[in-house]
Design a protein around this motif. Structure first.
Motif, mmCIF file in Angstrom:
data_model
loop_
_atom_site.group_PDB
_atom_site.id
_atom_site.type_symbol
_atom_site.label_atom_id
_atom_site.label_comp_id
_atom_site.label_asym_id
_atom_site.label_seq_id
_atom_site.Cartn_x
_atom_site.Cartn_y
_atom_site.Cartn_z
ATOM 1 N N ARG A 1 0.818 -1.266 -0.047
ATOM 2 C CA ARG A 1 -0.110 -0.071 -0.129
ATOM 3 C C ARG A 1 0.947 1.144 0.135
ATOM 4 O O ARG A 1 1.908 1.148 0.627
ATOM 5 N N LEU A 2 0.449 2.215 -0.803
ATOM 6 C CA LEU A 2 1.069 3.530 -0.658
ATOM 7 C C LEU A 2 0.771 4.298 0.651
ATOM 8 O O LEU A 2 -0.144 4.486 1.089
ATOM 9 N N ARG A 3 1.831 4.876 1.155
ATOM 10 C CA ARG A 3 1.858 5.384 2.379
ATOM 11 C C ARG A 3 1.955 7.081 2.207
ATOM 12 O O ARG A 3 1.555 7.950 3.029
ATOM 13 N N VAL A 4 2.021 7.454 0.764
ATOM 14 C CA VAL A 4 1.811 9.061 0.618
ATOM 15 C C VAL A 4 0.974 8.947 -0.594
ATOM 16 O O VAL A 4 0.743 8.106 -1.404
ATOM 17 N N GLU A 5 0.497 10.345 -0.964
ATOM 18 C CA GLU A 5 -0.316 10.563 -2.101
ATOM 19 C C GLU A 5 0.745 11.188 -3.108
ATOM 20 O O GLU A 5 1.098 11.993 -3.075
ATOM 21 N N LEU A 6 0.460 10.503 -4.377
ATOM 22 C CA LEU A 6 1.347 10.862 -5.427
ATOM 23 C C LEU A 6 0.531 11.462 -6.554
ATOM 24 O O LEU A 6 -0.645 11.156 -6.886
ATOM 25 N N PRO A 7 1.049 12.304 -7.289
ATOM 26 C CA PRO A 7 0.458 12.889 -8.509
ATOM 27 C C PRO A 7 0.623 11.703 -9.584
ATOM 28 O O PRO A 7 1.176 10.837 -9.396
ATOM 29 N N ARG B 1 8.694 -2.555 -15.871
ATOM 30 C CA ARG B 1 7.867 -1.676 -16.005
ATOM 31 C C ARG B 1 8.019 -0.564 -14.881
ATOM 32 O O ARG B 1 8.331 -0.830 -13.686
ATOM 33 N N GLY B 2 7.641 0.737 -15.060
ATOM 34 C CA GLY B 2 8.026 1.632 -14.165
ATOM 35 C C GLY B 2 7.087 2.875 -14.541
ATOM 36 O O GLY B 2 6.044 2.932 -15.231
ATOM 37 N N SER B 3 7.196 4.050 -13.456
ATOM 38 C CA SER B 3 6.772 5.290 -13.800
ATOM 39 C C SER B 3 7.577 6.592 -13.740
ATOM 40 O O SER B 3 8.613 6.189 -12.938
ATOM 41 N N THR B 4 7.327 7.501 -14.237
ATOM 42 C CA THR B 4 8.057 8.672 -14.019
ATOM 43 C C THR B 4 6.924 9.762 -13.485
ATOM 44 O O THR B 4 5.755 9.792 -13.948
ATOM 45 N N TRP B 5 7.606 10.916 -12.908
ATOM 46 C CA TRP B 5 7.114 12.051 -12.551
ATOM 47 C C TRP B 5 7.779 13.292 -12.733
ATOM 48 O O TRP B 5 9.233 13.165 -12.509
ATOM 49 N N GLY B 6 7.268 14.488 -13.181
ATOM 50 C CA GLY B 6 8.028 15.810 -13.359
ATOM 51 C C GLY B 6 8.959 15.896 -14.463
ATOM 52 O O GLY B 6 9.191 15.185 -15.229
ATOM 53 N N LEU C 1 7.633 1.505 -5.926
ATOM 54 C CA LEU C 1 6.737 2.769 -5.115
ATOM 55 C C LEU C 1 6.953 2.143 -3.699
ATOM 56 O O LEU C 1 6.531 3.015 -2.843
ATOM 57 N N GLN C 2 7.650 1.384 -3.367
ATOM 58 C CA GLN C 2 8.256 1.242 -1.880
ATOM 59 C C GLN C 2 9.080 2.435 -1.390
ATOM 60 O O GLN C 2 9.205 2.756 -0.093
ATOM 61 N N LEU C 3 9.643 2.877 -2.447
ATOM 62 C CA LEU C 3 10.232 4.435 -1.914
ATOM 63 C C LEU C 3 9.539 5.624 -2.661
ATOM 64 O O LEU C 3 10.164 6.773 -2.558
ATOM 65 N N ALA C 4 8.057 5.478 -2.526
ATOM 66 C CA ALA C 4 7.284 6.716 -2.874
ATOM 67 C C ALA C 4 7.226 8.055 -2.276
ATOM 68 O O ALA C 4 7.087 8.905 -2.573
ATOM 69 N N ALA C 5 7.691 7.599 -0.788
ATOM 70 C CA ALA C 5 7.749 8.943 0.016
ATOM 71 C C ALA C 5 8.810 10.020 -0.413
ATOM 72 O O ALA C 5 8.720 11.071 -0.158
ATOM 73 N N PHE C 6 9.633 9.654 -1.067
ATOM 74 C CA PHE C 6 10.574 10.669 -1.609
ATOM 75 C C PHE C 6 10.327 11.251 -2.895
ATOM 76 O O PHE C 6 10.623 12.272 -3.061
ATOM 77 N N VAL C 7 9.103 10.835 -3.695
ATOM 78 C CA VAL C 7 8.574 11.210 -4.884
ATOM 79 C C VAL C 7 8.213 12.941 -4.644
ATOM 80 O O VAL C 7 8.543 13.951 -5.323
ATOM 81 N N ALA D 1 8.986 18.603 -5.787
ATOM 82 C CA ALA D 1 8.805 19.827 -5.155
ATOM 83 C C ALA D 1 10.261 20.859 -5.290
ATOM 84 O O ALA D 1 10.328 21.977 -5.290
ATOM 85 N N THR D 2 11.308 19.809 -5.438
ATOM 86 C CA THR D 2 12.559 20.476 -5.492
ATOM 87 C C THR D 2 13.154 20.740 -7.122
ATOM 88 O O THR D 2 14.128 21.210 -7.179
ATOM 89 N N GLY D 3 12.198 20.477 -7.912
ATOM 90 C CA GLY D 3 12.546 20.382 -9.295
ATOM 91 C C GLY D 3 13.249 19.225 -9.890
ATOM 92 O O GLY D 3 13.867 19.431 -10.935
ATOM 93 N N PHE D 4 13.044 17.988 -9.376
ATOM 94 C CA PHE D 4 13.724 16.784 -9.725
ATOM 95 C C PHE D 4 12.472 16.016 -10.674
ATOM 96 O O PHE D 4 11.450 16.288 -10.487
#
Length: 314
Positions: free
Chosen positions: A55-61, A76-81, A97-103, A108-111
């Motif tokens: 389960r996701l622990r954060v809300e993602l765009p 398979r994967g996903s990109t943002w920003g 997405l186990q590392l989703a909290a960093f997204v 917000a920092t421009g990555f």
């Protein structure tokens, strides 16, 4: 490169493990080669991940999904920003997405952020050895394939076994400006010691298994230790900047391995946490903030502050 096991509560071992211990004890003097083949099957088997754990622990765009062809299979994967790209590299039995909290903080920092599931992990196709099995070289090769398709890495955040995969990828051409290792798995001899304590096999089985390992990969297990690998990289080129974070109470990957790694990696920033264990480092706010600051330091020094040297506490 090995299934996750626990050596705690030996008197409460599950029935299957008790049977395995008896089998290994019987095979040790009579047929250590057969025991080594059985150990090989266990070592490269991926753990089963319950759906609730994913389960996701954060809300993602909304992400942009992607697929990369890797040896005739699909990753398979996903990109943002938009912006310099940071890759999220999961560990053994993990998922992108186990590392989703960093997204969100990285966006917000421009990555630009890229997360993916390695072969036989998550939503990606089975790898070279079929469903539910994997190897460290395969995970490293998959990372190289993803970066070749998705663009150069400014930064990489890797958890656990993913750190070992990143070190292998660096050895084989991966370039990045900054790397973050969280709860890094660094010493596979230690893992083999854990297996030996849990399954009860002896030196004959162990030596035959190590010979099988060397034949398969063309190098001994100790040469996969992360400190050894970075020494090889240094013979060819400089290492990227490193931030290594590890919890003192991690029961899966001992923090002492990260201490040794940070000592060998020139200029590495190193943090010890308390009370986070092996996985909570992936979403603990103080860790997420420190990682964001470290990755952004070269881009906006006035806005990122400085990664502290004190021990983080839950």
């Amino acid at each position: 490169m090995s299934a996750k096991i626990s050596t705690n509560g030996r008197s409460n071992l599950p029935p299957g493990l008790r049977v395995a211990r008896v089998a290994f004890r019987l095979l040790e003097p009579l047929a250590p080669g057969l025991a080594a083949r059985q150990l090989d099957r266990i070592w490269f088997r991926l753990p089963t991940v319950p759906e609730r754990a994913r389960r996701l622990r954060v809300e993602l765009p909304e992400p942009t999904p992607f697929e990369v062809t890797f040896e005739g299979r699909t990753i398979r994967g996903s990109t943002w920003g938009e912006g310099p790209t940071v890759y999220l590299v999961h560990g053994w039995g993990g998922w992108g997405l186990q590392l989703a909290a960093f997204v969100p903080p990285l966006l917000a920092t421009g990555f630009r952020v890229v997360a993916y599931d390695g072969p036989s992990h998550g939503e990606s196709d089975p790898g070279r050895d079929g469903p539910g099995r994997g190897t460290l070289p395969e995970l490293a090769d998959a990372l190289l394939a993803v970066t070749a398709a998705q663009g150069p890495a400014y930064g990489v955040i890797a958890h656990s076994f993913g750190a070992a995969a990143v070190s292998q990828a660096l050895l084989h051409g991966l370039s990045a400006r900054r790397v973050v290792f969280l709860a890094a798995a660094t010493d596979f001899r230690h893992m083999l010691d854990q297996f030996q304590a849990t399954f009860g096999f002896g030196p004959r089985t162990r030596s035959r298994f190590l010979r099988r390992f060397t034949r398969r990969f063309g190098r001994t297990m100790d040469t996969f230790e992360v400190v050894s690998v970075i020494d090889e990289v240094l013979e060819e080129r400089e290492l990227p900047a490193l931030l290594a974070i590890h919890d003192k109470g991690d029961r899966e990957t001992p923090y002492q391995g990260t201490v040794a790694l940070a000592a060998a990696w020139a200029g590495a920033a190193f943090e010890l946490t308390e009370g986070l264990g092996h996985r909570r480092v992936l979403w603990e706010p103080a860790v997420v903030a420190a990682v964001r600051s470290y990755l952004a330091a070269d881009r906006a020094p006035d806005d990122t502050g400085r990664v502290g040297r004190e021990t983080m506490r839950a």
